[in-house]
Design a protein around this motif. Structure first.
Motif: not given
Length: 88
Positions: A1-16
């Motif tokens: 398993m590869v640890p991966q986290v995806i978060i939406h940056d609502a302020v800058n309207k982008r995905w991290l």
């Protein structure tokens, strides 16, 4: 398993996207949650890192013992990775 986290940056309207953590801090014990959060904050500030992860609902008693959650499971109460930078 590869640890991966995806978060939406609502302020800058982008995905991290956070991959390949340099370290992971995790616990299944409610008693360790507050200490782990302090450690995460200190490490992020001291080493200028990003932290991405989650607190589970079952971590609630760490903040208020009157909160009742489901019985313990193998799912972590807290899981955070430390990262140099996210991918955007």
């Amino acid at each position: 398993m590869v640890p991966q986290v995806i978060i939406h940056d609502a302020v800058n309207k982008r995905w991290l996207e956070f991959v390949d953590p340099i370290e992971v801090i995790a616990t299944n014990r409610v008693e360790e949650v507050a200490f782990a959060l302090r450690h995460i904050e200190e490490r992020v500030n001291r080493d200028i890192l990003w932290a991405a992860g989650f607190l589970s609902y079952e971590a609630a008693p760490a903040f208020d013992r009157s909160l009742i959650t489901h019985a313990d499971s193998s799912f972590p109460k807290l899981w955070f990775g430390f990262y140099q930078q996210p991918r955007t």
